[in-house]
Design an enzyme around this catalytic site. Structure first.
Site, PDB file in Angstrom:
ATOM      1  N   HIS A 138      30.905 145.722  55.052  1.00 46.06           N
ATOM      2  CA  HIS A 138      30.256 145.990  56.294  1.00 46.06           C
ATOM      3  C   HIS A 138      28.909 146.769  56.111  1.00 46.06           C
ATOM      4  O   HIS A 138      28.491 147.811  55.916  1.00 46.06           O
ATOM      5  CB  HIS A 138      31.398 147.193  56.921  1.00 46.06           C
ATOM      6  N   HIS A 164      24.789 145.645  57.955  1.00 43.06           N
ATOM      7  CA  HIS A 164      23.917 144.850  59.055  1.00 43.06           C
ATOM      8  C   HIS A 164      22.666 144.370  58.330  1.00 43.06           C
ATOM      9  O   HIS A 164      21.985 145.510  58.056  1.00 43.06           O
ATOM     10  CB  HIS A 164      23.807 145.743  60.320  1.00 43.06           C
ATOM     11  N   ASP A 203      27.144 149.915  55.736  1.00 37.72           N
ATOM     12  CA  ASP A 203      26.528 149.992  57.234  1.00 37.72           C
ATOM     13  C   ASP A 203      25.297 149.387  57.308  1.00 37.72           C
ATOM     14  O   ASP A 203      24.891 148.452  57.375  1.00 37.72           O
ATOM     15  CB  ASP A 203      27.124 151.172  57.975  1.00 37.72           C
ATOM     16  N   ASP A 204      24.376 150.395  57.403  1.00 33.08           N
ATOM     17  CA  ASP A 204      22.860 150.358  57.755  1.00 33.08           C
ATOM     18  C   ASP A 204      22.111 151.331  56.597  1.00 33.08           C
ATOM     19  O   ASP A 204      21.633 152.417  56.907  1.00 33.08           O
ATOM     20  CB  ASP A 204      22.365 150.678  58.940  1.00 33.08           C
ATOM     21  N   HIS A 230      33.994 146.226  65.142  1.00 36.81           N
ATOM     22  CA  HIS A 230      33.912 147.712  65.177  1.00 36.81           C
ATOM     23  C   HIS A 230      34.641 148.327  66.314  1.00 36.81           C
ATOM     24  O   HIS A 230      34.624 148.156  67.335  1.00 36.81           O
ATOM     25  CB  HIS A 230      32.236 148.155  65.357  1.00 36.81           C
ATOM     26  N   GLU A 256      34.937 154.082  65.850  1.00 37.94           N
ATOM     27  CA  GLU A 256      33.914 154.639  65.151  1.00 37.94           C
ATOM     28  C   GLU A 256      33.438 155.948  66.070  1.00 37.94           C
ATOM     29  O   GLU A 256      33.361 156.974  65.701  1.00 37.94           O
ATOM     30  CB  GLU A 256      32.670 153.859  64.835  1.00 37.94           C
TER      31      GLU A 256
HETATM   32  N1  HPA Z   1      28.220 150.534  64.784  1.00 36.05           N
HETATM   33  C1  HPA Z   1      27.986 150.066  65.928  1.00 36.05           C
HETATM   34  N2  HPA Z   1      27.046 148.945  65.879  1.00 36.05           N
HETATM   35  C2  HPA Z   1      26.247 148.919  64.864  1.00 36.05           C
HETATM   36  C3  HPA Z   1      26.483 149.693  63.708  1.00 36.05           C
HETATM   37  C4  HPA Z   1      27.450 150.501  63.876  1.00 36.05           C
HETATM   38  O1  HPA Z   1      27.740 151.252  63.008  1.00 36.05           O
HETATM   39  N3  HPA Z   1      25.507 149.445  62.831  1.00 36.05           N
HETATM   40  C5  HPA Z   1      24.761 148.420  63.203  1.00 36.05           C
HETATM   41  N4  HPA Z   1      25.053 147.946  64.751  1.00 36.05           N
HETATM   42 ZN    ZN Z   2      28.372 148.590  61.516  1.00 32.23          ZN
END
Ligand code: HPA
Ligand code: ZN
Length: 343
Positions: free
Chosen positions: A17, A19, A278-279, A197, A200
């Site tokens: 996971h 991006h 994630d990022d 997703h 969250e």
């Molecule tokens: N959540 C939703 N959108 C996203 C995320 C996330 O964690 N990271 C990049 N786009």
């Molecule tokens: Zn994400």
């Protein structure tokens, strides 16, 4: 580096996971902006990194989409994907599954061909140079319409064999999975695996919808499921993987401190949890930093860390043969480090 740190960094791990457009390190963002004749609001990598402070998902998405503007040409997509894959390889990742959300880039005039060619080219290079196993997932934006998502699905069909799954991210609250039921059915009907997703920032009901209405193979994040014991039981029984991103949850204020992160509770309830980045630059770490932060705050044992890593290999979108090969790599690593590591 302590022995434990190097043991965890060396574990053959997954990142399921992440991006691509959220993996641009600050210096690369400045370089790409300069290359494309753009001026960012920040002059230095330190200043840019200093801006990575978020109140919630939306405040992050605002900055994330601003940062996306530096990705314009095929070379830009190649460079950012290449940089991430090199870091992942150095981090001990052996299987990486990457999201990209083409909608905002296409809207600004980048041809999908250029984006795909840059990303897929860098992935091929990483297979060759690092022996990395890597797959691409196309993500749509849930704050756009289902009709927009359908257009995206049609546009990516020429690359169908090079796409391992379809996903969805973006602003969660107010955009429940139910809004995209027909899109996910269409993706499944065309033979794609799916992931979404959910849970969250949104409630357990969104995770329930993801399971029942979208019929996804995996859930990205999924933390909110804990509020619904029946849902937890079903997720555990069906071994639906949850791609949890602890540092992301911390930095987006999903938890007030890492010691309160639900990861350990999720494991104790039998959920198939994995740990992911994630990022990474936005949230302060790649997979190893995520595992270390959890270990420190939640007092995870090495057995629990190995369990999380094994869960990732088991949840990967790979063939049975490849999964066995990857699990064999983990078993070999553990055999080589027996004793020293498992105390
Ligand atoms: N959540 C939703 N959108 C996203 C995320 C996330 O964690 N990271 C990049 N786009
Ligand atoms: Zn994400």
């Amino acid at each position: 580096m302590t022995d434990i740190e190097s043991f965890i960094r060396g574990l053959p791990k997954t990142d399921l996971h992440m991006h691509i457009e959220g993996s641009i390190e600050p210096q690369l963002m400045l370089d790409l902006a300069a290359r494309n004749g753009m001026k960012l609001r920040w002059d230095t990598a330190e200043a840019l990194r200093g801006a990575y402070q978020f109140d919630n998902l939306q405040s992050f998405l605002d900055l994330y989409f601003e940062g996306c503007k530096v990705l314009v040409t095929e070379g830009d997509f190649r460079d950012v994907t290449r940089a991430y894959l090199r870091r992942a390889h150095e981090d001990g990742v052996v299987r990486a599954e990457l999201f990209i959300g083409p909608q905002s880039f296409i809207e600004r005039g980048t041809p999908l061909e250029a984006l795909m060619s840059g990303v897929l080219g860098a992935m091929q290079e990483a297979r060759r140079e690092h022996g990395l196993s890597v797959g691409l997932m196309i993500s749509v934006h849930r704050h756009r319409t289902e009709a927009d998502a359908m257009v995206m699905l049609d546009q990516i069909m020429p690359w169908k064999d090079q796409i391992i799954a379809i996903g969805m991210g973006g602003a969660e609250i107010g955009n429940p999975p139910a809004k995209f039921a027909r899109f996910f059915k269409a993706a499944r009907d065309r033979g794609f695996r799916t992931t979404v997703h959910a849970g969250e920032e949104g409630p357990a009901a969104y995770v329930r919808e993801a399971l029942d209405l979208l019929q996804v193979d995996r859930i990205d994040h999924g933390n909110a499921c804990l509020a619904d014991p029946d849902l937890v039981r079903e997720l555990a029984m069906r071994r639906i993987p949850l791609t949890v991103c602890p540092l992301s949850n911390l930095r987006l204020q999903g938890v007030t401190e890492m010691a309160r992160h639900p990861l350990k509770t999720m494991m104790a309830q039998g959920l198939h949890v994995t740990v992911n980045s994630d990022d990474p630059p936005y949230f302060g770490g790649y997979v190893t930093e995520n595992l270390l932060a959890c270990r420190d705050a939640l007092d995870l044992s090495l057995q629990e860390i190995v369990r999380l890593v094994r869960n990732g290999l088991e949840a990967a979108f790979v063939t049975t043969e490849e999964r066995e090969m990857l699990l064999g790599q983990l078993d070999d690593y553990l055999a080589r480090h027996a004793g020293a590591s498992m105390s």
